[in-house]
Design a protein around this motif. Structure first.
Motif, mmCIF file in Angstrom:
data_model
loop_
_atom_site.group_PDB
_atom_site.id
_atom_site.type_symbol
_atom_site.label_atom_id
_atom_site.label_comp_id
_atom_site.label_asym_id
_atom_site.label_seq_id
_atom_site.Cartn_x
_atom_site.Cartn_y
_atom_site.Cartn_z
ATOM 1 N N THR A 144 0.841 -1.201 0.000
ATOM 2 C CA THR A 144 0.000 0.000 0.000
ATOM 3 C C THR A 144 0.875 1.251 0.000
ATOM 4 O O THR A 144 1.943 1.266 0.607
ATOM 5 C CB THR A 144 -0.915 0.037 1.239
ATOM 6 O OG1 THR A 144 -0.122 0.290 2.416
ATOM 7 C CG2 THR A 144 -1.663 -1.275 1.423
ATOM 8 N N TYR A 145 0.417 2.277 -0.700
ATOM 9 C CA TYR A 145 1.086 3.593 -0.673
ATOM 10 C C TYR A 145 0.072 4.632 -0.213
ATOM 11 O O TYR A 145 -1.004 4.746 -0.794
ATOM 12 C CB TYR A 145 1.589 3.984 -2.055
ATOM 13 C CG TYR A 145 2.856 3.275 -2.482
ATOM 14 C CD1 TYR A 145 4.101 3.769 -2.115
ATOM 15 C CD2 TYR A 145 2.795 2.130 -3.263
ATOM 16 C CE1 TYR A 145 5.265 3.131 -2.525
ATOM 17 C CE2 TYR A 145 3.959 1.482 -3.677
ATOM 18 C CZ TYR A 145 5.190 1.995 -3.301
ATOM 19 O OH TYR A 145 6.338 1.371 -3.703
ATOM 20 N N SER A 208 5.524 -0.133 -8.714
ATOM 21 C CA SER A 208 5.551 -1.349 -7.891
ATOM 22 C C SER A 208 4.639 -2.425 -8.453
ATOM 23 O O SER A 208 4.834 -3.612 -8.198
ATOM 24 C CB SER A 208 5.151 -1.021 -6.450
ATOM 25 O OG SER A 208 6.183 -0.303 -5.825
ATOM 26 N N SER A 209 3.635 -2.023 -9.213
ATOM 27 C CA SER A 209 2.720 -3.006 -9.804
ATOM 28 C C SER A 209 3.434 -3.908 -10.803
ATOM 29 O O SER A 209 2.931 -4.971 -11.164
ATOM 30 C CB SER A 209 1.544 -2.306 -10.492
ATOM 31 O OG SER A 209 0.808 -1.583 -9.532
ATOM 32 N N LYS A 210 4.624 -3.500 -11.264
ATOM 33 C CA LYS A 210 5.405 -4.344 -12.187
ATOM 34 C C LYS A 210 6.074 -5.510 -11.453
ATOM 35 O O LYS A 210 6.506 -6.469 -12.071
ATOM 36 C CB LYS A 210 6.505 -3.508 -12.859
ATOM 37 C CG LYS A 210 5.969 -2.436 -13.781
ATOM 38 C CD LYS A 210 7.063 -1.880 -14.678
ATOM 39 C CE LYS A 210 8.055 -1.054 -13.888
ATOM 40 N NZ LYS A 210 8.984 -0.261 -14.700
ATOM 41 N N ALA A 211 6.174 -5.381 -10.117
ATOM 42 C CA ALA A 211 6.905 -6.409 -9.354
ATOM 43 C C ALA A 211 6.122 -7.715 -9.311
ATOM 44 O O ALA A 211 4.899 -7.720 -9.287
ATOM 45 C CB ALA A 211 7.156 -5.907 -7.937
ATOM 46 N N VAL A 237 -0.888 -4.263 -5.443
ATOM 47 C CA VAL A 237 -0.380 -2.946 -5.040
ATOM 48 C C VAL A 237 -1.528 -1.943 -5.139
ATOM 49 O O VAL A 237 -2.266 -1.942 -6.115
ATOM 50 C CB VAL A 237 0.776 -2.492 -5.966
ATOM 51 C CG1 VAL A 237 1.372 -1.174 -5.479
ATOM 52 C CG2 VAL A 237 1.851 -3.570 -6.038
ATOM 53 N N ILE A 238 -1.673 -1.102 -4.123
ATOM 54 C CA ILE A 238 -2.817 -0.191 -4.098
ATOM 55 C C ILE A 238 -2.457 1.108 -3.354
ATOM 56 O O ILE A 238 -1.654 1.091 -2.425
ATOM 57 C CB ILE A 238 -4.042 -0.886 -3.439
ATOM 58 C CG1 ILE A 238 -5.265 0.033 -3.414
ATOM 59 C CG2 ILE A 238 -3.723 -1.414 -2.063
ATOM 60 C CD1 ILE A 238 -6.538 -0.634 -2.917
ATOM 61 N N GLY A 239 -3.081 2.195 -3.782
ATOM 62 C CA GLY A 239 -2.954 3.457 -3.056
ATOM 63 C C GLY A 239 -4.061 3.545 -2.022
ATOM 64 O O GLY A 239 -5.236 3.549 -2.377
ATOM 65 N N CYS A 240 -3.712 3.562 -0.748
ATOM 66 C CA CYS A 240 -4.698 3.706 0.329
ATOM 67 C C CYS A 240 -3.936 4.102 1.590
ATOM 68 O O CYS A 240 -2.710 4.069 1.605
ATOM 69 C CB CYS A 240 -5.517 2.431 0.513
ATOM 70 S SG CYS A 240 -4.557 0.959 0.860
ATOM 71 N N ASP A 241 -4.654 4.477 2.628
ATOM 72 C CA ASP A 241 -4.023 5.293 3.674
ATOM 73 C C ASP A 241 -3.622 4.528 4.934
ATOM 74 O O ASP A 241 -4.092 3.437 5.185
ATOM 75 C CB ASP A 241 -4.944 6.462 3.983
ATOM 76 C CG ASP A 241 -5.152 7.277 2.717
ATOM 77 O OD1 ASP A 241 -4.145 7.553 2.048
ATOM 78 O OD2 ASP A 241 -6.301 7.545 2.351
ATOM 79 N N VAL A 242 -2.754 5.166 5.698
ATOM 80 C CA VAL A 242 -2.146 4.475 6.835
ATOM 81 C C VAL A 242 -2.550 5.132 8.156
ATOM 82 O O VAL A 242 -2.540 6.347 8.282
ATOM 83 C CB VAL A 242 -0.601 4.407 6.687
ATOM 84 C CG1 VAL A 242 0.039 5.784 6.650
ATOM 85 C CG2 VAL A 242 0.020 3.576 7.803
#
Ligand SMILES: *[C@@H]1O[C@H](CO)[C@@H](O)[C@H](O)[C@H]1NC(C)=O
Ligand SMILES: *[C@@H]1O[C@H](CO)[C@@H](O)[C@H](O)[C@H]1NC(C)=O
Ligand SMILES: *[C@@H]1O[C@H](CO)[C@@H](O)[C@H](O)[C@H]1NC(C)=O
Ligand SMILES: *[C@@H]1O[C@H](CO)[C@@H](O)[C@H](O)[C@H]1NC(C)=O
Ligand SMILES: *[C@@H]1O[C@H](CO)[C@@H](O)[C@H](O)[C@H]1NC(C)=O
Ligand SMILES: *[C@@H]1O[C@H](CO)[C@@H](O)[C@H](O)[C@H]1NC(C)=O
Length: 388
Positions: A144-145, A208-211, A237-242
């Motif tokens: 997550t990012y 990172s989605s290429k990994a 891989v996803i954009g979401c919050d921490v």
């Protein structure tokens, strides 16, 4: 920005001289001069990896053609357990280990950003650690990012048994009398929410989605016990919050309370997905340094890879889940720090001149709830009224 040109020239000369030395002599001299607290040249890393504890740090070690342990640099004020920063031989990629929890994270980053042996004004920071994960959004092994980091335990707290049936949780936002999402807090410390550069975040997600992400048989079997689609899928891989909290919370009720608080604090924009103990604190130190241009706040990325879920699956108690479940997520999550992160690191090095040197311009607000770095926060009670 306020980089000393003379220092840079001397540094460049020393670097050239150093490059002419045999490899062992170069590393040896750096370690020696650095250990006594002095330095012979100012390093200007392109990427700084921030790890929180040993397994996350070690994910970057002992990798063929990637020796981030080539230089060890003692920095006053780092954790007594992790007193040295590490860098590649050319100084382009470095790493610091903060120690766990908010106090360690804030203190280490504060020391790092003011260390005069580094010029970090144009450095990209990749904070990369493991975390718990919301099964509605992602799964164990996922990467997550964050756009937002929210400190979810920064509220009044009752033991639920003391306040009774009227309350859904013992957490109540400061200056209010009901749990989130009833009312926005009325008192602020200034560090409630940090917002990062979405354009940079989205580029990192894409890279990172290429990994090829790691997974394990135990993790595959464990996530199948959840009902949510995101939880059941293979790592992604996803954009979401921490959410940051020194409390290692677990279970449906606290997870839902953290979700509610995230939505409240970000005015409905945040997506609560990963839970950890440091990011909000590191970001406060980065922000203070950005205020005096020691770092560029729009160059910070916060990655978390999921080691476990923040709540049990149906048929499992919260207690069983936290203490006895074997989710099999730890090893894949640690492996995925490197697998996902190296794509970003390589991109920064490869495209430094064409993309990264000038920066990736944020199209969203970046910074804290006070608007410390300028601009108008897209969350919270702007214009600010409630300093307390
Ligand atoms: C740097 O420190 C690590 C352990 O933290 C060690 O493995 C490595 O050999 C050291 N590198 C140098 C150049 O001394
Ligand atoms: C719950 O709310 C009701 C109605 O407002 C109130 O009368 C009661 O005292 C509250 N109970 C507790 C335990 O606070
Ligand atoms: C985030 O961290 C800072 C610094 O540690 C803290 O003061 C702040 O209150 C945190 N945010 C929230 C929502 O508690
Ligand atoms: C994950 O990493 C382990 C240890 O390196 C390896 O044995 C395993 O094959 C990897 N699994 C996948 C799915 O990549
Ligand atoms: C979260 O908010 C929803 C909607 O207001 C509410 O129904 C729920 O009880 C809240 N959960 C907790 C744990 O406070
Ligand atoms: C965010 O929501 C609060 C109420 O919860 C409101 O007072 C505030 O104006 C909102 N801020 C923005 C930037 O929309």
């Amino acid at each position: 920005m306020h980089f000393n040109l003379a220092g840079q020239l001397i540094g460049a000369l020393l670097l050239q001289t150093a490059s002419a030395l045999p490899v062992w002599a170069r590393f040896g001299s750096r370690s020696l001069s650095a250990r006594d607290g002095s330095y012979s040249e100012i390093l200007k890393p392109k990427v700084f990896i921030v790890s929180l504890f040993t397994p996350e740090a070690a994910a970057w070690w002992h990798i063929p053609d990637f020796n981030i342990l080539a230089q060890n640099i003692s920095i006053p004020g780092l954790s007594p357990r992790f007193p040295e920063a590490h860098c590649t031989a050319n100084g382009e990629i470095c790493q610091v280990v903060t120690g766990e929890g908010e106090i360690n994270a804030a203190a280490t980053i504060q020391a790092l950003v003011h260390y005069t042996g580094f010029n970090l004004a144009e450095t990209y920071f990749l904070s990369a650690g493991i975390a718990g994960v919301n099964p509605n959004v992602a799964t164990i092994g996922s990467v997550t990012y964050a756009r937002f980091a929210i400190q979810v335990a920064q509220q009044y707290e009752f033991d639920i048994r003391d306040i009774g049936e009227n309350f859904t949780t013992g957490y109540i936002p400061y200056g209010t009398k009901k749990p989130a999402p009833a009312e926005y807090p009325q008192n602020f410390y200034g560090t409630e929410v940090f917002e990062l550069n979405v354009a940079l975040r989205d580029r990192a997600v894409k890279l990172s989605s290429k990994a090829h992400l790691n997974d394990s048989d135990i993790a595959i079997a464990y996530r199948a016990k959840y009902t949510q689609k995101a939880a059941k899928s293979a790592p992604f891989v996803i954009g979401c919050d921490v959410a940051t909290s020194d409390n290692f919370y677990s279970g449906n009720i606290l997870a839902n309370a953290a979700n509610n608080f995230t939505l409240l604090m970000t005015n409905g924009t945040g997506v609560y997905c990963s839970t950890a103990q440091e990011d909000n604190a590191s970001l406060e130190s980065f922000m203070r340094a950005a205020k005096t241009k020691k770092v560029d706040y729009s160059r910070i990325m916060v990655m978390r890879t999921a080691a476990n879920f923040d709540r049990p699956h149906p048929g499992e108690s919260a207690y069983q889940h936290l203490f006895y479940a074997n989710s099999g997520g730890f090893l894949p999550s640690v492996a995925n720090i490197y697998l996902a992160g190296i794509e970003v690191v390589n991109d920064i090095i490869k495209n430094w001149d064409s993309v990264y040197a000038k920066g990736i311009h944020p199209t969203n607000y970046v910074g804290d709830i006070f608007g410390t770095l300028g601009g108008k926060p897209d969350f919270g009670p702007y214009p600010f009224f409630g300093e307390a």
